[in-house]
Design a protein around this motif. Structure first.
Motif, PDB file in Angstrom:
ATOM      1  N   UNK A   1       0.896  -1.241   0.070  1.00  0.00           N
ATOM      2  CA  UNK A   1      -0.115  -0.065  -0.034  1.00  0.00           C
ATOM      3  C   UNK A   1       0.911   1.308   0.011  1.00  0.00           C
ATOM      4  N   UNK A   2       1.039   1.836  -1.261  1.00  0.00           N
ATOM      5  CA  UNK A   2       2.112   2.935  -1.413  1.00  0.00           C
ATOM      6  C   UNK A   2       1.499   4.140  -0.629  1.00  0.00           C
ATOM      7  N   UNK A   3       0.211   4.348  -0.244  1.00  0.00           N
ATOM      8  CA  UNK A   3      -0.315   5.368   0.527  1.00  0.00           C
ATOM      9  C   UNK A   3       0.149   5.337   1.933  1.00  0.00           C
TER      10      UNK A   3
ATOM     11  N   UNK B   1      11.862  -2.697  -4.009  1.00  0.00           N
ATOM     12  CA  UNK B   1      12.768  -1.540  -4.252  1.00  0.00           C
ATOM     13  C   UNK B   1      12.204  -0.239  -3.864  1.00  0.00           C
ATOM     14  N   UNK B   2      13.020   0.992  -3.774  1.00  0.00           N
ATOM     15  CA  UNK B   2      12.140   2.153  -3.654  1.00  0.00           C
ATOM     16  C   UNK B   2      12.005   3.036  -4.896  1.00  0.00           C
ATOM     17  N   UNK B   3      11.074   3.587  -5.090  1.00  0.00           N
ATOM     18  CA  UNK B   3      10.774   4.644  -6.275  1.00  0.00           C
ATOM     19  C   UNK B   3      11.976   5.495  -6.185  1.00  0.00           C
ATOM     20  N   UNK B   4      12.384   5.857  -7.140  1.00  0.00           N
ATOM     21  CA  UNK B   4      13.473   6.866  -7.309  1.00  0.00           C
ATOM     22  C   UNK B   4      13.067   8.500  -6.898  1.00  0.00           C
ATOM     23  N   UNK B   5      11.906   8.821  -7.131  1.00  0.00           N
ATOM     24  CA  UNK B   5      11.612   9.970  -6.772  1.00  0.00           C
ATOM     25  C   UNK B   5      11.012  10.356  -5.495  1.00  0.00           C
ATOM     26  N   UNK B   6       9.922   9.316  -5.238  1.00  0.00           N
ATOM     27  CA  UNK B   6       9.227   9.279  -4.075  1.00  0.00           C
ATOM     28  C   UNK B   6       9.856   8.700  -2.734  1.00  0.00           C
ATOM     29  N   UNK B   7      10.529   7.760  -3.345  1.00  0.00           N
ATOM     30  CA  UNK B   7      11.212   6.867  -2.166  1.00  0.00           C
ATOM     31  C   UNK B   7      10.257   5.563  -1.601  1.00  0.00           C
ATOM     32  N   UNK B   8       8.900   5.685  -2.318  1.00  0.00           N
ATOM     33  CA  UNK B   8       8.024   4.732  -1.765  1.00  0.00           C
ATOM     34  C   UNK B   8       8.274   3.359  -2.328  1.00  0.00           C
ATOM     35  N   UNK B   9       7.770   2.232  -1.805  1.00  0.00           N
ATOM     36  CA  UNK B   9       8.095   0.939  -2.012  1.00  0.00           C
ATOM     37  C   UNK B   9       7.638   0.415  -3.561  1.00  0.00           C
TER      38      UNK B   9
ATOM     39  N   UNK C   1       2.643  -1.336   5.584  1.00  0.00           N
ATOM     40  CA  UNK C   1       2.267  -0.972   4.341  1.00  0.00           C
ATOM     41  C   UNK C   1       2.375  -2.283   3.370  1.00  0.00           C
ATOM     42  N   UNK C   2       2.826  -3.284   3.887  1.00  0.00           N
ATOM     43  CA  UNK C   2       2.873  -4.484   3.320  1.00  0.00           C
ATOM     44  C   UNK C   2       2.211  -5.420   3.936  1.00  0.00           C
ATOM     45  N   UNK C   3       1.199  -6.467   3.098  1.00  0.00           N
ATOM     46  CA  UNK C   3       0.525  -7.583   3.692  1.00  0.00           C
ATOM     47  C   UNK C   3       0.682  -8.564   2.510  1.00  0.00           C
ATOM     48  N   UNK C   4      -0.010  -9.758   3.185  1.00  0.00           N
ATOM     49  CA  UNK C   4       0.399 -10.925   2.248  1.00  0.00           C
ATOM     50  C   UNK C   4      -1.148 -11.390   1.944  1.00  0.00           C
ATOM     51  N   UNK C   5      -1.469 -12.267   0.939  1.00  0.00           N
ATOM     52  CA  UNK C   5      -2.837 -12.540   0.416  1.00  0.00           C
ATOM     53  C   UNK C   5      -2.496 -13.719  -0.096  1.00  0.00           C
ATOM     54  N   UNK C   6      -3.651 -14.715  -0.268  1.00  0.00           N
ATOM     55  CA  UNK C   6      -3.724 -15.633  -0.958  1.00  0.00           C
ATOM     56  C   UNK C   6      -3.217 -16.998  -0.003  1.00  0.00           C
TER      57      UNK C   6
END
Ligand code: SF4
Length: 65
Positions: free
Chosen positions: A7-9, A26-34, A60-65
């Motif tokens: 969840x990047x928000x 990895x992290x977004x190069x501009x926002x730093x988000x995952x 921000x991270x979760x598992x599903x399935x």
């Protein structure tokens, strides 16, 4: 197969996930988000990803399935 969801928000760009499991995160190069490099996780990959989930300060991270 278990999938990982980001969840990047909620992500605050702390980078713990990248430090823990650079094959999955990895992290977004501009926002730093995952950024997810893969979301289908083998059992072996899942073990490392779970560590990252545990360490993420914003849950921000979760598992599903
Ligand atoms: S550890 Fe959590 S808050 Fe930090 S970059 Fe990864 S998902 Fe975002």
């Amino acid at each position: 197969m278990t999938r990982i969801v980001a969840d990047t928000t909620r992500c605050v760009g702390a980078g713990q996930c990248v430090l823990t499991d650079p094959a999955t995160f990895a992290q977004d190069s501009t926002q730093g988000t995952v950024v997810l490099l893969r979301d289908d996780l083998s059992d072996e990959a899942l073990a490392t990803a779970r560590q990252a989930l545990y360490l993420c300060p914003s849950r921000a991270l979760s598992l599903t399935g």
